[in-house]
Write a protein that holds these residues in place. Structure first.
Motif, PDB file in Angstrom:
ATOM      1  N   ALA A 279      32.735  48.126  77.090  1.00  0.00           N
ATOM      2  CA  ALA A 279      33.509  47.871  78.311  1.00  0.00           C
ATOM      3  C   ALA A 279      32.549  47.495  79.426  1.00  0.00           C
ATOM      4  O   ALA A 279      31.383  47.902  79.423  1.00  0.00           O
ATOM      5  CB  ALA A 279      34.327  49.104  78.709  1.00  0.00           C
ATOM      6  N   ASN A 280      33.053  46.705  80.368  1.00  0.00           N
ATOM      7  CA  ASN A 280      32.270  46.409  81.569  1.00  0.00           C
ATOM      8  C   ASN A 280      32.525  47.535  82.570  1.00  0.00           C
ATOM      9  O   ASN A 280      33.317  47.418  83.483  1.00  0.00           O
ATOM     10  CB  ASN A 280      32.625  45.036  82.141  1.00  0.00           C
ATOM     11  CG  ASN A 280      34.104  44.793  82.333  1.00  0.00           C
ATOM     12  OD1 ASN A 280      34.934  45.214  81.525  1.00  0.00           O
ATOM     13  ND2 ASN A 280      34.467  44.099  83.408  1.00  0.00           N
ATOM     14  N   ILE A 281      31.808  48.644  82.375  1.00  0.00           N
ATOM     15  CA  ILE A 281      32.110  49.866  83.107  1.00  0.00           C
ATOM     16  C   ILE A 281      31.264  49.993  84.366  1.00  0.00           C
ATOM     17  O   ILE A 281      30.252  49.318  84.549  1.00  0.00           O
ATOM     18  CB  ILE A 281      31.922  51.127  82.239  1.00  0.00           C
ATOM     19  CG1 ILE A 281      30.448  51.341  81.878  1.00  0.00           C
ATOM     20  CG2 ILE A 281      32.800  51.068  81.004  1.00  0.00           C
ATOM     21  CD1 ILE A 281      30.154  52.740  81.358  1.00  0.00           C
ATOM     22  N   SER A 282      31.684  50.916  85.230  1.00  0.00           N
ATOM     23  CA  SER A 282      30.934  51.249  86.433  1.00  0.00           C
ATOM     24  C   SER A 282      29.505  51.639  86.051  1.00  0.00           C
ATOM     25  O   SER A 282      29.295  52.444  85.145  1.00  0.00           O
ATOM     26  CB  SER A 282      31.592  52.425  87.162  1.00  0.00           C
ATOM     27  OG  SER A 282      32.939  52.146  87.459  1.00  0.00           O
TER      28      SER A 282
ATOM     29  N   GLY B  71      42.214  47.278  82.001  1.00  0.00           N
ATOM     30  CA  GLY B  71      42.586  48.382  82.878  1.00  0.00           C
ATOM     31  C   GLY B  71      41.671  48.413  84.086  1.00  0.00           C
ATOM     32  O   GLY B  71      40.756  47.589  84.216  1.00  0.00           O
ATOM     33  N   VAL B  72      41.894  49.357  84.993  1.00  0.00           N
ATOM     34  CA  VAL B  72      41.046  49.517  86.178  1.00  0.00           C
ATOM     35  C   VAL B  72      39.777  50.249  85.764  1.00  0.00           C
ATOM     36  O   VAL B  72      39.697  50.824  84.669  1.00  0.00           O
ATOM     37  CB  VAL B  72      41.780  50.259  87.314  1.00  0.00           C
ATOM     38  CG1 VAL B  72      43.030  49.492  87.718  1.00  0.00           C
ATOM     39  CG2 VAL B  72      42.121  51.695  86.909  1.00  0.00           C
ATOM     40  N   PRO B  73      38.738  50.234  86.603  1.00  0.00           N
ATOM     41  CA  PRO B  73      37.458  50.819  86.203  1.00  0.00           C
ATOM     42  C   PRO B  73      37.539  52.246  85.676  1.00  0.00           C
ATOM     43  O   PRO B  73      36.954  52.555  84.625  1.00  0.00           O
ATOM     44  CB  PRO B  73      36.626  50.736  87.485  1.00  0.00           C
ATOM     45  CG  PRO B  73      37.154  49.523  88.181  1.00  0.00           C
ATOM     46  CD  PRO B  73      38.621  49.525  87.896  1.00  0.00           C
ATOM     47  N   THR B  74      38.230  53.138  86.375  1.00  0.00           N
ATOM     48  CA  THR B  74      38.246  54.523  85.910  1.00  0.00           C
ATOM     49  C   THR B  74      38.929  54.647  84.545  1.00  0.00           C
ATOM     50  O   THR B  74      38.536  55.485  83.732  1.00  0.00           O
ATOM     51  CB  THR B  74      38.935  55.438  86.934  1.00  0.00           C
ATOM     52  OG1 THR B  74      40.160  54.835  87.374  1.00  0.00           O
ATOM     53  CG2 THR B  74      38.042  55.666  88.148  1.00  0.00           C
TER      54      THR B  74
ATOM     55  N   ARG C 247      36.688  47.314  69.290  1.00  0.00           N
ATOM     56  CA  ARG C 247      37.613  47.387  70.424  1.00  0.00           C
ATOM     57  C   ARG C 247      36.878  47.232  71.750  1.00  0.00           C
ATOM     58  O   ARG C 247      35.943  47.979  72.039  1.00  0.00           O
ATOM     59  CB  ARG C 247      38.349  48.725  70.389  1.00  0.00           C
ATOM     60  CG  ARG C 247      39.125  48.986  69.094  1.00  0.00           C
ATOM     61  CD  ARG C 247      39.339  50.461  68.869  1.00  0.00           C
ATOM     62  NE  ARG C 247      38.069  51.187  68.822  1.00  0.00           N
ATOM     63  CZ  ARG C 247      37.963  52.514  68.740  1.00  0.00           C
ATOM     64  NH1 ARG C 247      39.051  53.258  68.712  1.00  0.00           N
ATOM     65  NH2 ARG C 247      36.771  53.101  68.695  1.00  0.00           N
ATOM     66  N   ALA C 248      37.327  46.275  72.548  1.00  0.00           N
ATOM     67  CA  ALA C 248      36.759  46.039  73.874  1.00  0.00           C
ATOM     68  C   ALA C 248      37.743  46.494  74.942  1.00  0.00           C
ATOM     69  O   ALA C 248      38.957  46.404  74.759  1.00  0.00           O
ATOM     70  CB  ALA C 248      36.448  44.555  74.054  1.00  0.00           C
ATOM     71  N   GLY C 249      37.203  46.980  76.052  1.00  0.00           N
ATOM     72  CA  GLY C 249      38.022  47.368  77.196  1.00  0.00           C
ATOM     73  C   GLY C 249      37.542  46.625  78.422  1.00  0.00           C
ATOM     74  O   GLY C 249      36.455  46.901  78.937  1.00  0.00           O
ATOM     75  N   TRP C 250      38.342  45.663  78.891  1.00  0.00           N
ATOM     76  CA  TRP C 250      37.891  44.800  79.986  1.00  0.00           C
ATOM     77  C   TRP C 250      38.518  45.207  81.320  1.00  0.00           C
ATOM     78  O   TRP C 250      39.719  45.462  81.398  1.00  0.00           O
ATOM     79  CB  TRP C 250      38.251  43.344  79.715  1.00  0.00           C
ATOM     80  CG  TRP C 250      37.699  42.674  78.509  1.00  0.00           C
ATOM     81  CD1 TRP C 250      38.312  41.682  77.790  1.00  0.00           C
ATOM     82  CD2 TRP C 250      36.427  42.864  77.865  1.00  0.00           C
ATOM     83  NE1 TRP C 250      37.509  41.261  76.756  1.00  0.00           N
ATOM     84  CE2 TRP C 250      36.342  41.982  76.779  1.00  0.00           C
ATOM     85  CE3 TRP C 250      35.342  43.733  78.110  1.00  0.00           C
ATOM     86  CZ2 TRP C 250      35.230  41.906  75.939  1.00  0.00           C
ATOM     87  CZ3 TRP C 250      34.235  43.665  77.263  1.00  0.00           C
ATOM     88  CH2 TRP C 250      34.182  42.759  76.202  1.00  0.00           C
ATOM     89  N   ILE C 251      37.690  45.261  82.346  1.00  0.00           N
ATOM     90  CA  ILE C 251      38.161  45.404  83.730  1.00  0.00           C
ATOM     91  C   ILE C 251      38.215  43.985  84.279  1.00  0.00           C
ATOM     92  O   ILE C 251      37.187  43.398  84.611  1.00  0.00           O
ATOM     93  CB  ILE C 251      37.191  46.283  84.546  1.00  0.00           C
ATOM     94  CG1 ILE C 251      37.090  47.675  83.915  1.00  0.00           C
ATOM     95  CG2 ILE C 251      37.656  46.383  85.991  1.00  0.00           C
ATOM     96  CD1 ILE C 251      35.866  48.458  84.357  1.00  0.00           C
ATOM     97  N   HIS C 252      39.418  43.416  84.348  1.00  0.00           N
ATOM     98  CA  HIS C 252      39.539  41.983  84.616  1.00  0.00           C
ATOM     99  C   HIS C 252      39.861  41.720  86.082  1.00  0.00           C
ATOM    100  O   HIS C 252      40.886  41.134  86.421  1.00  0.00           O
ATOM    101  CB  HIS C 252      40.596  41.354  83.707  1.00  0.00           C
ATOM    102  CG  HIS C 252      40.413  39.871  83.535  1.00  0.00           C
ATOM    103  ND1 HIS C 252      40.946  39.172  82.493  1.00  0.00           N
ATOM    104  CD2 HIS C 252      39.743  38.961  84.274  1.00  0.00           C
ATOM    105  CE1 HIS C 252      40.626  37.890  82.606  1.00  0.00           C
ATOM    106  NE2 HIS C 252      39.901  37.745  83.683  1.00  0.00           N
TER     107      HIS C 252
END
Length: 280
Positions: A48-51, A31-34, A4-9
């Motif tokens: 995820a491409n996280i903060s 979703g948004v970064p937070t 499962r990937a979570g992308w901040i697009h």
């Protein structure tokens, strides 16, 4: 088992995510970064491409891809402090809840200047919040880029992206990445592509990301044209904006990341980066 990937697009990762084709066995949400920071830490997504600050804070359980980042050397245009007083005179700053990274960077930059204004959570566009009583407003992402251009634009034959002023309409815009560069001389890494140490990404996903990045950077004008229409901004603005980004987490980016980690999270666990396989 599905990976499962979570992308901040946001637009700043369009050169990677727009053309990314997920391999079999991989799903993605956005979703948004937070939101994506929380999803990764809760185990709801595996990568995820996280903060970058959340990667630093949770370096005990997270590892980062060694050759992917969202970094800039100098201005970023979309992480901005809008203010109506000089920085040293700011009393109340409104902070977005969408980004832990930009808040941490602002706190570091204020602390380096010996400043301690009141920081409060508040959502809304910069000019709206400034007119409501705040003298500073932190804005990020696509909306911050649009609001920046509204304040300092428009572009003309004589006014280019590099010669636009930093103020207009009674508002000054401090670009936090540019401020960081003036302070340290390093690039600033806003995001890394982090994964849980117990759930490393399949090689097919990493390779697909490399293919997408190569295609996006090679067709940057097309990406900019598409997103300029979505943002309601001139193509010149969006192309320059995207051209500024560094997507490979090179040695200077790592130096900047390590310096930020020391300033923002002094007692963090050692940062962990995966093995760098051959570039595809």
């Amino acid at each position: 088992m599905t990976y499962r990937a979570g992308w901040i697009h946001f637009t700043n990762v369009a050169p990677i995510l727009d053309s990314l084709e997920l391999p079999p066995g991989v799903s993605a949400i956005t979703g948004v970064p937070t939101q994506m920071n929380a999803a990764l830490l809760a185990g709801e997504v595996d990568i995820a491409n996280i903060s970058a600050v959340e990667f630093i804070r949770h370096a005990d359980i997270l590892e980062a891809l060694p050759d992917f980042s969202v970094s800039v050397l100098g201005p970023v245009y979309s992480v901005n402090l809008f203010h109506t007083r000089p920085l040293e005179d700011l009393r109340r700053i409104a902070l977005t809840a969408q980004s832990a990274m930009s808040v941490a960077l602002l706190e570091v930059l204020l602390r380096e200047r010996g400043l301690s204004p009141t920081l409060e959570r508040a959502e809304g566009e910069a000019e709206e919040l400034l007119s409501s009583g705040y003298d500073g407003v932190l804005r990020i992402g696509d909306s911050a880029l649009r609001e920046w251009y509204r304040v300092v634009g428009p572009l003309t034959a004589e006014r280019t992206m590099t010669t636009l002023p930093d103020s207009g309409r009674g508002i000054t815009v401090t670009d936090l990445a540019e401020d960081w560069f003036r302070l340290t001389g390093h690039p600033f890494t806003f995001a890394v592509w982090a994964y849980r140490k117990d759930r490393p990404p399949p090689p097919e996903l990493v390779q697909a990301m490399r293919v997408a990045r190569r295609h996006g950077i090679g067709h940057l004008a097309d990406v900019a044209t598409r997103h300029a229409a979505l943002l309601g901004l001139p193509e010149r603005v969006v192309q320059h904006y995207l051209w500024n980004f560094r997507y490979h987490l090179e040695a200077p980016d790592r130096l900047g990341l390590q310096e930020f980690a020391a300033k923002a999270v002094p007692h963090h666990a050692p940062l962990s980066f995966g093995q760098r396989p051959g570039e595809g």
